[in-house]
Design a protein around this motif. Sequence first.
Motif, PDB file in Angstrom:
ATOM      1  N   ILE A   1      31.987  14.990  59.503  1.00 44.29           N
ATOM      2  CA  ILE A   1      30.911  14.865  60.495  1.00 44.29           C
ATOM      3  C   ILE A   1      31.020  16.080  61.400  1.00 44.29           C
ATOM      4  O   ILE A   1      31.976  16.216  62.173  1.00 44.29           O
ATOM      5  CB  ILE A   1      31.024  13.564  61.313  1.00 44.29           C
ATOM      6  N   GLU A   2      30.036  16.993  61.303  1.00 41.97           N
ATOM      7  CA  GLU A   2      30.147  18.286  61.970  1.00 41.97           C
ATOM      8  C   GLU A   2      29.717  18.210  63.424  1.00 41.97           C
ATOM      9  O   GLU A   2      28.755  17.514  63.775  1.00 41.97           O
ATOM     10  CB  GLU A   2      29.290  19.324  61.239  1.00 41.97           C
ATOM     11  N   CYS A   3      30.433  18.973  64.264  1.00 40.27           N
ATOM     12  CA  CYS A   3      30.054  19.178  65.663  1.00 40.27           C
ATOM     13  C   CYS A   3      30.780  20.416  66.148  1.00 40.27           C
ATOM     14  O   CYS A   3      32.019  20.422  66.260  1.00 40.27           O
ATOM     15  CB  CYS A   3      30.422  17.958  66.510  1.00 40.27           C
ATOM     16  N   GLU A   4      30.021  21.475  66.407  1.00 42.50           N
ATOM     17  CA  GLU A   4      30.587  22.711  66.940  1.00 42.50           C
ATOM     18  C   GLU A   4      29.799  23.121  68.163  1.00 42.50           C
ATOM     19  O   GLU A   4      28.584  22.859  68.246  1.00 42.50           O
ATOM     20  CB  GLU A   4      30.570  23.819  65.881  1.00 42.50           C
ATOM     21  N   ALA A   5      30.503  23.766  69.104  1.00 46.55           N
ATOM     22  CA  ALA A   5      29.870  24.166  70.363  1.00 46.55           C
ATOM     23  C   ALA A   5      30.534  25.425  70.875  1.00 46.55           C
ATOM     24  O   ALA A   5      31.674  25.750  70.514  1.00 46.55           O
ATOM     25  CB  ALA A   5      29.966  23.041  71.385  1.00 46.55           C
ATOM     26  N   LYS A   6      29.809  26.144  71.730  1.00 42.23           N
ATOM     27  CA  LYS A   6      30.362  27.316  72.405  1.00 42.23           C
ATOM     28  C   LYS A   6      30.292  27.097  73.909  1.00 42.23           C
ATOM     29  O   LYS A   6      29.527  26.259  74.404  1.00 42.23           O
ATOM     30  CB  LYS A   6      29.597  28.573  71.999  1.00 42.23           C
TER      31      LYS A   6
ATOM     32  N   SER B   1      37.165  23.041  67.250  1.00 38.46           N
ATOM     33  CA  SER B   1      35.894  22.487  66.800  1.00 38.46           C
ATOM     34  C   SER B   1      35.931  20.993  67.056  1.00 38.46           C
ATOM     35  O   SER B   1      36.991  20.402  67.254  1.00 38.46           O
ATOM     36  CB  SER B   1      35.696  22.773  65.301  1.00 38.46           C
ATOM     37  N   GLY B   2      34.758  20.381  67.062  1.00 41.19           N
ATOM     38  CA  GLY B   2      34.679  18.936  67.204  1.00 41.19           C
ATOM     39  C   GLY B   2      34.429  18.229  65.895  1.00 41.19           C
ATOM     40  O   GLY B   2      34.209  17.019  65.875  1.00 41.19           O
ATOM     41  N   THR B   3      34.481  18.953  64.779  1.00 41.18           N
ATOM     42  CA  THR B   3      34.173  18.362  63.483  1.00 41.18           C
ATOM     43  C   THR B   3      35.231  17.342  63.085  1.00 41.18           C
ATOM     44  O   THR B   3      36.429  17.639  63.080  1.00 41.18           O
ATOM     45  CB  THR B   3      34.074  19.458  62.420  1.00 41.18           C
ATOM     46  N   LEU B   4      34.768  16.122  62.724  1.00 39.31           N
ATOM     47  CA  LEU B   4      35.658  15.051  62.296  1.00 39.31           C
ATOM     48  C   LEU B   4      35.870  15.142  60.787  1.00 39.31           C
ATOM     49  O   LEU B   4      34.924  15.363  60.020  1.00 39.31           O
ATOM     50  CB  LEU B   4      35.061  13.682  62.628  1.00 39.31           C
ATOM     51  N   VAL B   5      37.136  14.920  60.378  1.00 38.67           N
ATOM     52  CA  VAL B   5      37.478  14.852  58.969  1.00 38.67           C
ATOM     53  C   VAL B   5      38.170  13.512  58.743  1.00 38.67           C
ATOM     54  O   VAL B   5      39.178  13.206  59.397  1.00 38.67           O
ATOM     55  CB  VAL B   5      38.402  16.004  58.542  1.00 38.67           C
ATOM     56  N   ILE B   6      37.620  12.674  57.839  1.00 36.24           N
ATOM     57  CA  ILE B   6      38.204  11.378  57.509  1.00 36.24           C
ATOM     58  C   ILE B   6      38.698  11.476  56.079  1.00 36.24           C
ATOM     59  O   ILE B   6      37.916  11.645  55.138  1.00 36.24           O
ATOM     60  CB  ILE B   6      37.174  10.242  57.669  1.00 36.24           C
ATOM     61  N   ASP B   7      40.048  11.382  55.919  1.00 34.85           N
ATOM     62  CA  ASP B   7      40.717  11.663  54.647  1.00 34.85           C
ATOM     63  C   ASP B   7      41.062  10.338  53.955  1.00 34.85           C
ATOM     64  O   ASP B   7      41.702   9.456  54.542  1.00 34.85           O
ATOM     65  CB  ASP B   7      41.985  12.470  54.913  1.00 34.85           C
ATOM     66  N   PHE B   8      40.649  10.214  52.673  1.00 33.44           N
ATOM     67  CA  PHE B   8      40.909   8.990  51.908  1.00 33.44           C
ATOM     68  C   PHE B   8      41.882   9.235  50.750  1.00 33.44           C
ATOM     69  O   PHE B   8      41.990   8.408  49.854  1.00 33.44           O
ATOM     70  CB  PHE B   8      39.592   8.423  51.355  1.00 33.44           C
ATOM     71  N   ARG B   9      42.594  10.342  50.777  1.00 29.89           N
ATOM     72  CA  ARG B   9      43.521  10.600  49.667  1.00 29.89           C
ATOM     73  C   ARG B   9      44.658   9.587  49.641  1.00 29.89           C
ATOM     74  O   ARG B   9      45.235   9.317  48.592  1.00 29.89           O
ATOM     75  CB  ARG B   9      44.076  12.017  49.794  1.00 29.89           C
ATOM     76  N   SER B  10      45.015   9.055  50.791  1.00 33.79           N
ATOM     77  CA  SER B  10      46.091   8.067  50.843  1.00 33.79           C
ATOM     78  C   SER B  10      45.544   6.643  50.825  1.00 33.79           C
ATOM     79  O   SER B  10      46.256   5.702  51.151  1.00 33.79           O
ATOM     80  CB  SER B  10      46.936   8.289  52.092  1.00 33.79           C
ATOM     81  N   GLY B  11      44.280   6.446  50.476  1.00 32.33           N
ATOM     82  CA  GLY B  11      43.689   5.117  50.392  1.00 32.33           C
ATOM     83  C   GLY B  11      42.677   4.875  51.496  1.00 32.33           C
ATOM     84  O   GLY B  11      42.425   5.728  52.350  1.00 32.33           O
TER      85      GLY B  11
END
Length: 1189
Positions: A55-60, A90-100
Amino acid sequence: MARQPPPPWVHAAFLLCLLSLGGAIEIPMDLTQPPTITKQSVKDHIVDPRDNILIECEAKGNPAPSFHWTRNSRFFNIAKDPRVSMRRRSGTLVIDFRSGGRPEEYEGEYQCFARNKFGTALSNRIRLQVSKSPLWPKENLDPVVVQEGAPLTLQCNPPPGLPSPVIFWMSSSMEPITQDKRVSQGHNGDLYFSNVMLQDMQTDYSCNARFHFTHTIQQKNPFTLKVLTNHPYNDSSLRNHPDMYSARGVAERTPSFMYPQGTASSQMVLRGMDLLLECIASGVPTPDIAWYKKGGDLPSDKAKFENFNKALRITNVSEEDSGEYFCLASNKMGSIRHTISVRVKAAPYWLDEPKNLILAPGEDGRLVCRANGNPKPTVQWMVNGEPLQSAPPNPNREVAGDTIIFRDTQISSRAVYQCNTSNEHGYLLANAFVSVLDVPPRMLSPRNQLIRVILYNRTRLDCPFFGSPIPTLRWFKNGQGSNLDGGNYHVYENGSLEIKMIRKEDQGIYTCVATNILGKAENQVRLEVKDPTRIYRMPEDQVAKRGTTVQLECRVKHDPSLKLTVSWLKDDEPLYIGNRMKKEDDSLTIFGVAERDQGSYTCVASTELDQDLAKAYLTVLADQATPTNRLAALPKGRPDRPRDLELTDLAERSVRLTWIPGDDNNSPITDYVVQFEEDQFQPGVWHDHSKYPGSVNSAVLRLSPYVNYQFRVIAVNEVGSSHPSLPSERYRTSGAPPESNPGDVKGEGTRKNNMEITWTPMNATSAFGPNLRYIVKWRRRETREAWNNVTVWGSRYVVGQTPVYVPYEIRVQAENDFGKGPEPESVIGYSGEDYPRAAPTEVKVRVMNSTAISLQWNRVYPDTVQGQLREYRAYYWRESSLLKNLWVSQKRQQASFPGDRLRGVVSRLFPYSNYKLEMVVVNGRGDGPRSETKEFTTPEGVPSAPRRFRVRQPNLETINLEWDHPEHPNGIMTGYTLKYVAFNGTKVGKQIVENFSPNQTKFTVQRTDPVSRYRFTLSARTQVGSGEAVTEESPAPPNEATPTAAYTNNQADIATQGWFIGLMCAIALLVLILLIVCFIKRSRGGKYPVREKKDVPLGPEDPKEEDGSFDYSDEDNKPLQGSQTSLDGTIKQQESDDSLVDYGEGGEGQFNEDGSFIGQYTVKKDKEETEGNESSEATSPVNAIYSLA
């Protein structure tokens, strides 16, 4: 040979460049500033469940902003969830499902907040959804049984996916289903058969769903068709039969709608989206579909037909696309239509989006947030992500609806404001910060840039700058004191200077200076003007024999300071230079020409700044061909171009042009056209100069002063025109004062306090000298005051601070460096108009009839018009109908009465209605104030025609009529009048009149004549009388090409038909045979009664038996009506058969030479008699008659 235009990306790139010139000035990143969102995910964010979620969110901002998120309007604590992380800086969220983990657990609405000490910026509310591709439910499908010719719908019903899957139909063997106007897929995925044919059984039908994110295709269990038919053989030759359905015994049917159902439906669409209307009809033959819009035409630029005309798509819908559309389904049996009422709503869209506000301390400013939509959107202001109502009070800030006004701003006023405008269809969210800075001007681009540009092109010089207060920017050339703006120059808001057409004298050093109260800054740009790259000897079309050598010329002129590259294309693809080709600077040589060398060859001459292209076509002939060019093989062709142009007898106002004619190619040259080009006003553009007979090759040309001429010649014959000759050398004539002045001089106001003076500029041949300019003079017409004057280089001048609509005398005089033109004549112009100040008074309304009124009013005083009186205008609208519960449109309409008039007529009103009316005065600026509202009522009128009058003929005995009530009753309905008459060709029967009650909408006519057709005329009535009538005719008989005449002839002229004549001849022949047989019986056996054969006495109890006759008790064996009886008065099948068999086939029976019968009549038993009857029935003449009957 042809010169190619520049590629389209050149124009597109320049247009994109211009669009960016009006952008807002941005704060350099080394200065402190609130956050600005620079990148974010889309509002509806659908993700693949197999991938990690992003989920992207970038700002200056300065300082760099920090980020936090909310989920479903609650703080989202990222630190507590090990699967969730935020990218660095950055404010971009990364939700990782490699571990389930399950992605569905993270669905919801997310919003990003970017914050530093000067404020908080917000992202859109991002709705996260996980893509779904559910499996098709298991089902067993029974074979679909359908009668041939009947309609059929195979439903798909795909599982609901996210996003919706793409539907397509195939067979179980993955062969695509052929679709046409009879069989096609609807927008809902179902497969529709307008009519089923026997060949539809040859495959099965499976619905397939393709899911976007998972890239999977799911297939539904296939449908199998079983078609019941009267013609079991699928003869492929019948598919192209002119009447395929009749040939297969399929009954023809009028169209009916399969989708949508009924006669009317409605549809809502959002502005900016695509509108898709669909109509699928059944019928035999397959109906055609046509689309219409009620009260107007379909938008040709946006409308396109799809799915064999069954779907109408209108792209980028706007409010004017609302209204009633209808589709018409028709075949030779009749037509029906379906009306679709389209309503256009709108999610919010920007009229004025808020922009960042950069102010100096003590300055005033405003943020404007203006949007539109349907319904009208509401506006909510926030500051730093909080509602403005709950923010600390700020005495320097005032909220006025969609505007926030700032007065005497201070450093503490810095913040980020959000405007959220929304309605039921969506929302818009915009961030705009208020930054308060004290910064002297500064330049943001490198110093002393070098810009190189091609002569006569358009270019721009950039000078990005910043300061607070916002500096003013001015441009200067070569240190001169005059500011560059206007004429050939235009300065944009961001500081860029546009030069519309570069000339040699534009070369030099340009200085931009930015100034505010804190100081100034400047920068320099050096502009170099280069000559264009031009191909002056282009490759020519050639025809060559196989194996010969061909040379394509390409000679180029370019600026010597630029590096030239010459390349070649073949059929618009880069040409590979092989062993058989030799590429030189000015030509391409092909040795041993082969068939594969045929095609188009393009010479591309390019530098780092521009390019030129020229194309020629090479045709390769077989060995037996002998022509040396493409035209020689034809009896006649266009002439070759003239050559070797020469200028002699050079004089101040004339020159002699001589040329050598080209080959006429077997068609005499009729004319020569001489063209010229000049390099000052319109370089590169050729104009016709004069025309000469084909017998001359030299002419004296009349010239204008101070024009740098270049000439070329075109030859013309009856086939066409030659290519232009190569240009001559240039010849410049000496200058002189202008001999004329510009034409079409006008003076008109564009605002209420100005007058714009315009004229048509003079061209190169009338300038007569360098530095052409115009002396513009004006003065008030009545005052006779001194002339005002100004010198202008363009073609317009605006006089400011003028009174409202007063006449002026205007003069425009041409001048160049050699002197002035003749004294011009005065032209009368007027300053700008203002809106009228008064409305018409004493407006009187008189009702003339049910659809028209007359108006009368008093004129306004001339000084209140404040301009030219264009017209009096009446605005009127239908307030209501006198009929209860009848909805009416209250749309305002207008009637115009041009000139200074005192009366007029308004027509085309609706009867039996209440109206309101207002009058205004109109001048060139617009409408004046409105008069007092007048109300009036129109009396009852006659109704409009009944709607959707339908005539159906279910059988040969009855005709069914149906209709709908009139769209406009125009009064109290008293009933309907139906008039109908039978007609057969040119014969017309007596007219019958039926009257119905106002509620009756159906009627059945019992036919008295199965041959004739009927013409029906239906009208509605009020107390005033009958209204407009609608006429329809009963359907023609189904199996006739000419509906009226053919059917009549088949009935009226039956005696001339071949089958009837044949039948009569057969009956006559059989009767003749019976007479012969009976005559034989009379000659020999006539003395014996028939009963003697059965050995039964003739008793007196039966009177009919006295003469040997009897009646048949079997009803099926009654005598034919009108047939001849035997000599003993009977036609008895069994006895006649026995007689013929026994006499004709028995061994005992013989005939004498005279034909008389000799021998003994043999009496048989009943059983033998019966067997004899059975064996001889097929050949018995009497039985033959019975079989015919």
